[in-house]
Design a protein around this motif. Sequence first.
Motif, mmCIF file in Angstrom:
data_model
loop_
_atom_site.group_PDB
_atom_site.id
_atom_site.type_symbol
_atom_site.label_atom_id
_atom_site.label_comp_id
_atom_site.label_asym_id
_atom_site.label_seq_id
_atom_site.Cartn_x
_atom_site.Cartn_y
_atom_site.Cartn_z
ATOM 1 N N GLY A 33 0.817 -1.202 0.000
ATOM 2 C CA GLY A 33 0.000 0.000 0.000
ATOM 3 C C GLY A 33 0.851 1.252 0.000
ATOM 4 O O GLY A 33 2.081 1.196 -0.013
ATOM 5 N N LEU A 34 0.192 2.433 0.019
ATOM 6 C CA LEU A 34 0.924 3.702 0.040
ATOM 7 C C LEU A 34 1.611 3.930 1.378
ATOM 8 O O LEU A 34 2.661 4.553 1.428
ATOM 9 N N LYS A 35 1.025 3.459 2.465
ATOM 10 C CA LYS A 35 1.586 3.695 3.784
ATOM 11 C C LYS A 35 2.277 2.467 4.358
ATOM 12 O O LYS A 35 3.288 2.568 5.043
ATOM 13 N N SER A 36 1.727 1.272 4.069
ATOM 14 C CA SER A 36 2.277 0.056 4.687
ATOM 15 C C SER A 36 2.210 -1.126 3.719
ATOM 16 O O SER A 36 1.533 -1.078 2.697
ATOM 17 N N THR A 37 2.931 -2.171 4.108
ATOM 18 C CA THR A 37 2.929 -3.426 3.356
ATOM 19 C C THR A 37 2.460 -4.526 4.296
ATOM 20 O O THR A 37 2.848 -4.559 5.465
ATOM 21 N N HIS A 38 1.608 -5.416 3.776
ATOM 22 C CA HIS A 38 1.093 -6.534 4.560
ATOM 23 C C HIS A 38 1.874 -7.787 4.187
ATOM 24 O O HIS A 38 1.946 -8.136 3.002
ATOM 25 N N LEU A 39 2.409 -8.433 5.208
ATOM 26 C CA LEU A 39 3.158 -9.670 5.027
ATOM 27 C C LEU A 39 2.480 -10.772 5.826
ATOM 28 O O LEU A 39 2.021 -10.535 6.944
ATOM 29 N N ARG A 40 2.450 -11.988 5.283
ATOM 30 C CA ARG A 40 1.908 -13.142 6.002
ATOM 31 C C ARG A 40 3.097 -14.023 6.389
ATOM 32 O O ARG A 40 3.790 -14.572 5.540
ATOM 33 N N SER A 41 3.345 -14.126 7.695
ATOM 34 C CA SER A 41 4.508 -14.883 8.165
ATOM 35 C C SER A 41 4.316 -16.368 7.907
ATOM 36 O O SER A 41 3.200 -16.837 7.692
#
Length: 185
Positions: A33-41
Amino acid sequence: DLFASLSIIFDRPFRVGETIKYDTSTATVERIGLKSTHLRSVNGELLVISNTNLLSKEITNYAHLHRRRIQFAIGVIYQTTPEMLKALPALLKAQVEAEGHDFVRSSFIGFGASSLDFELVADVHEDDYNKVIAARTAVGIRIFDEMTKAGYDFAYPTQTSFTSAPGGTMIMPYPASPKPRANAA
């Protein structure tokens, strides 16, 4: 965060769907995203990391890793003969090569508390980590099988107790080796 997200979009250090290592976590990128990135551990947790923080640490992208290194620590018992110890690296090398992988090294690394310790390092040329794990399993089973056939005993934590007779002489916990005979002339 905006500049960091633009850096991720244009530099492409990783893409959605790729597995990366960030700090101490290994995870698959789910969303940028523009502000953050989503990661799945790998354990299933969702990690939401600001893009600025994400780019401030070293990132390893496993998507472009075409070779993985596998390692084994192998301990044999102290009763292993010197000849068998000398032959072990070649036996290990043969097992890696029989499975179609690249042998890197095998050597004696030390005297453990209950074992004579060797290491084995090999390279598996695969992008898919599941295939790397399958290769590691196949090599490990082959090593166990061949070492067992060759008469090697794997070490496990043990203790030897020594007992003395009432007169103070040592009672050995194992049969004594036969004494060499003098040559008859």
